[in-house]
Scaffold this active site. Sequence first.
Site, PDB file in Angstrom:
ATOM      1  N   LYS A  22      32.374   1.821   8.896  1.00  0.00           N
ATOM      2  CA  LYS A  22      33.345   2.670   9.624  1.00  0.00           C
ATOM      3  C   LYS A  22      34.599   1.862   9.941  1.00  0.00           C
ATOM      4  CE  LYS A  22      32.949   3.129  14.208  1.00  0.00           C
ATOM      5  NZ  LYS A  22      34.149   2.754  14.958  1.00  0.00           N
ATOM      6  N   ASN A  23      34.420   0.643  10.427  1.00  0.00           N
ATOM      7  CA  ASN A  23      35.561  -0.141  10.907  1.00  0.00           C
ATOM      8  C   ASN A  23      36.382  -0.771   9.793  1.00  0.00           C
ATOM      9  OD1 ASN A  23      34.844   0.660  13.403  1.00  0.00           O
ATOM     10  ND2 ASN A  23      33.978  -1.292  14.059  1.00  0.00           N
ATOM     11  N   ARG A  92      40.748   6.329  19.058  1.00  0.00           N
ATOM     12  CA  ARG A  92      41.813   5.375  19.321  1.00  0.00           C
ATOM     13  C   ARG A  92      42.240   4.628  18.068  1.00  0.00           C
ATOM     14  NH1 ARG A  92      42.386   2.202  22.457  1.00  0.00           N
ATOM     15  NH2 ARG A  92      42.500   0.401  21.082  1.00  0.00           N
ATOM     16  N   CYS A 116      38.806   4.151  26.787  1.00  0.00           N
ATOM     17  CA  CYS A 116      37.535   4.799  26.439  1.00  0.00           C
ATOM     18  C   CYS A 116      36.490   4.174  27.359  1.00  0.00           C
ATOM     19  CB  CYS A 116      37.196   4.575  24.965  1.00  0.00           C
ATOM     20  SG  CYS A 116      36.778   2.875  24.625  1.00  0.00           S
ATOM     21  N   ARG A 121      41.489  -0.723  26.676  1.00  0.00           N
ATOM     22  CA  ARG A 121      41.864  -0.755  25.254  1.00  0.00           C
ATOM     23  C   ARG A 121      43.392  -0.624  25.064  1.00  0.00           C
ATOM     24  NH1 ARG A 121      37.301   1.047  22.242  1.00  0.00           N
ATOM     25  NH2 ARG A 121      38.229   0.004  20.439  1.00  0.00           N
ATOM     26  N   ASP A 305      29.918  -5.423  18.906  1.00  0.00           N
ATOM     27  CA  ASP A 305      29.383  -4.118  18.491  1.00  0.00           C
ATOM     28  C   ASP A 305      27.873  -4.127  18.320  1.00  0.00           C
ATOM     29  OD1 ASP A 305      32.237  -3.247  16.399  1.00  0.00           O
ATOM     30  OD2 ASP A 305      31.929  -3.211  18.566  1.00  0.00           O
ATOM     31  N   ARG A 397      29.618   9.403  15.456  1.00  0.00           N
ATOM     32  CA  ARG A 397      30.895   8.763  15.125  1.00  0.00           C
ATOM     33  C   ARG A 397      30.693   7.599  14.159  1.00  0.00           C
ATOM     34  NH1 ARG A 397      34.686   7.457  20.019  1.00  0.00           N
ATOM     35  NH2 ARG A 397      35.905   6.965  18.181  1.00  0.00           N
TER      36      ARG A 397
HETATM   37  C1  EPZ Z   1      37.849  -2.986  16.755  1.00  0.00           C
HETATM   38  O1  EPZ Z   1      38.441  -2.369  17.881  1.00  0.00           O
HETATM   39  C2  EPZ Z   1      36.638  -2.147  16.415  1.00  0.00           C
HETATM   40  N1  EPZ Z   1      37.046  -0.781  16.090  1.00  0.00           N
HETATM   41  C3  EPZ Z   1      35.678  -2.124  17.612  1.00  0.00           C
HETATM   42  O2  EPZ Z   1      34.511  -1.387  17.223  1.00  0.00           O
HETATM   43  C4  EPZ Z   1      35.264  -3.559  17.921  1.00  0.00           C
HETATM   44  O3  EPZ Z   1      34.423  -3.570  19.057  1.00  0.00           O
HETATM   45  C5  EPZ Z   1      36.513  -4.404  18.190  1.00  0.00           C
HETATM   46  O4  EPZ Z   1      37.411  -4.320  17.063  1.00  0.00           O
HETATM   47  C6  EPZ Z   1      36.171  -5.871  18.416  1.00  0.00           C
HETATM   48  O5  EPZ Z   1      35.500  -6.363  17.300  1.00  0.00           O
HETATM   49  C7  EPZ Z   1      37.564  -0.539  14.860  1.00  0.00           C
HETATM   50  O6  EPZ Z   1      37.705  -1.429  14.041  1.00  0.00           O
HETATM   51  C8  EPZ Z   1      37.968   0.879  14.579  1.00  0.00           C
HETATM   52  P1  EPZ Z   1      40.381  -5.465  19.446  1.00  0.00           P
HETATM   53  P2  EPZ Z   1      39.907  -2.867  18.390  1.00  0.00           P
HETATM   54  O7  EPZ Z   1      41.815  -5.122  19.331  1.00  0.00           O
HETATM   55  O8  EPZ Z   1      40.723  -3.268  17.235  1.00  0.00           O
HETATM   56  C9  EPZ Z   1      42.142  -6.384  23.712  1.00  0.00           C
HETATM   57  C10 EPZ Z   1      32.826   0.217  17.430  1.00  0.00           C
HETATM   58  O9  EPZ Z   1      31.891   0.338  18.222  1.00  0.00           O
HETATM   59  N2  EPZ Z   1      43.419  -5.873  23.193  1.00  0.00           N
HETATM   60  O10 EPZ Z   1      39.822  -6.552  18.571  1.00  0.00           O
HETATM   61  O11 EPZ Z   1      40.428  -1.826  19.302  1.00  0.00           O
HETATM   62  C11 EPZ Z   1      41.077  -5.304  23.839  1.00  0.00           C
HETATM   63  O12 EPZ Z   1      41.210  -4.609  25.066  1.00  0.00           O
HETATM   64  C12 EPZ Z   1      34.196  -0.173  17.935  1.00  0.00           C
HETATM   65  O13 EPZ Z   1      32.741   0.375  16.184  1.00  0.00           O
HETATM   66  C13 EPZ Z   1      44.563  -6.001  23.964  1.00  0.00           C
HETATM   67  O14 EPZ Z   1      44.526  -6.523  25.065  1.00  0.00           O
HETATM   68  O15 EPZ Z   1      39.509  -4.150  19.239  1.00  0.00           O
HETATM   69  C14 EPZ Z   1      39.804  -6.112  23.766  1.00  0.00           C
HETATM   70  O16 EPZ Z   1      39.526  -6.648  25.051  1.00  0.00           O
HETATM   71  C15 EPZ Z   1      34.232  -0.345  19.444  1.00  0.00           C
HETATM   72  N3  EPZ Z   1      45.741  -5.530  23.478  1.00  0.00           N
HETATM   73  C16 EPZ Z   1      40.162  -7.263  22.815  1.00  0.00           C
HETATM   74  O17 EPZ Z   1      41.594  -7.289  22.761  1.00  0.00           O
HETATM   75  C17 EPZ Z   1      45.831  -4.939  22.243  1.00  0.00           C
HETATM   76  O18 EPZ Z   1      46.943  -4.544  21.841  1.00  0.00           O
HETATM   77  C18 EPZ Z   1      39.646  -7.061  21.393  1.00  0.00           C
HETATM   78  O19 EPZ Z   1      40.050  -5.771  20.985  1.00  0.00           O
HETATM   79  C19 EPZ Z   1      44.654  -4.812  21.470  1.00  0.00           C
HETATM   80  C20 EPZ Z   1      43.466  -5.287  21.959  1.00  0.00           C
END
Ligand code: EPZ
Length: 419
Positions: A22-23, A92, A116, A121, A305, A397
């Site tokens: 998915k990701n 998102r 969420c 996020r 995850d 999802r």
């Molecule tokens: C991706 O989300 C995945 N989703 C998530 O999987 C996964 O948990 C996450 O990466 C971490 O591996 C998809 O790929 C669609 P991040 P993403 O940006 O990109 C902070 C699932 O269950 N952050 O790596 O949104 C954020 O709050 C989902 O399949 C900022 O502060 O995650 C978090 O604490 C859940 N500012 C950390 O970074 C930003 O602009 C990592 O988030 C972006 C992120």
Amino acid sequence: MDSLKIYGGTALTGEIAISGAKNAALPLLACGLMVGTETLRLGNVPDLADTRLMLALLGHLGVEAKKDGDDLLLSGAATSLVAPYDLVSQMRASILVMGPLLARYGEARVSLPGGCAIGTRPVDLHIRAMQKMGAIVELADGYVQARAPKGLTGAKILFPIVSVGATENAMMAACLARGQTQLVNAAREPEIIDLADCLNIMGAKISGAGSDVITIEGVDSLHSGHHSVVPDRVEAGSYAIAAAMTGGHLRLTQMRPHHLESLFEAMRQAGVSVDIGENTAEIRADGRYQAVDIETQPHPGFPTDLQAQFMAMMCLAEGRSKISETIFENRFMHVPELMRMGADITTDGRVAMVTGKPSLLSAQVMATDLRASVCLVLAGLATKGETTVSRIYHLDRGYADLEAKLGACGARLERVSGA
Ligand code: EPZ
């Protein structure tokens, strides 16, 4: 809202073929915005609520998706540059259309996704990356309004924290920027490598994906390409844990075992047998296993995850396990639900202490987010009696054909349509 009834207590035995990730599929689908009237052919795209939502958003923007056998064909010039709230608020990852739209059309108006269950996020890192490449970005009316009328310019972008989505958005945008872009402290997830592989097939010039420095030489345009989505390491890890918790023997196929080294290391430490082949993993457990401490980290660390699923596994371990969630600020929503099943868990901020028990109690529980929902399914499978997980739209999802895949290995599951 549908519920899933689980008649647990059976050791799972058999084979499960893993679907596309998915990701990885979500950013790959967004690349369909970058080929104009040429065609991006994607194979192994999982049929999930989230991929269907992304296709609906692409359709709204003007990209047509057609099935050709098992492949998906994406083509079409954008007829809109606005990703509306009613679509973005449902998923998102819709923010991933911002980089492609800005790079190819010089403009993008994307609703802020909102938080969420697992955290606020934010998307500040996505926005800052676009600004570093010369985009003018304003926030108004709950939308990100990004413009680059003269196109984007390559830049050195240092991410203060590792972000998968921001790395992906920046990488897609940089493909069509003038000159070189360097992404420093980039995410190293396998899904990043898969996206870079696909973009390079489409004519991009990306190097370093999978390391923490990714270099992109901008090109004038991207063209047709054919790519197959990488197998889903989180789906595979979830089913590996199901084998351990039910004392069964599962053979996972069509997957990449080296994407799960941190999980498999923890499972082996617990005393579970994990044998890997080129595209397979065989998991055997014959009863209880030992408690193991984990701390979630960006790849190649333990994946956030799989934290909820591993916590469910530790609820049946011998001893105490310390589980630290370092990525998201609120990713313990599954804890109160596991405790309804008799689990012994205490939490303090982002740390959970789990004291394993010989068994859990079947109960009615509620899913709160995607990975929490599958964690409760795993707990139900390992528990004698009837456990009901409500709100399983969360499950739909991210897990294609879950009932069929587990049912073929001896699980007794019944989906109950709810009001
Ligand atoms: C991706 O989300 C995945 N989703 C998530 O999987 C996964 O948990 C996450 O990466 C971490 O591996 C998809 O790929 C669609 P991040 P993403 O940006 O990109 C902070 C699932 O269950 N952050 O790596 O949104 C954020 O709050 C989902 O399949 C900022 O502060 O995650 C978090 O604490 C859940 N500012 C950390 O970074 C930003 O602009 C990592 O988030 C972006 C992120």
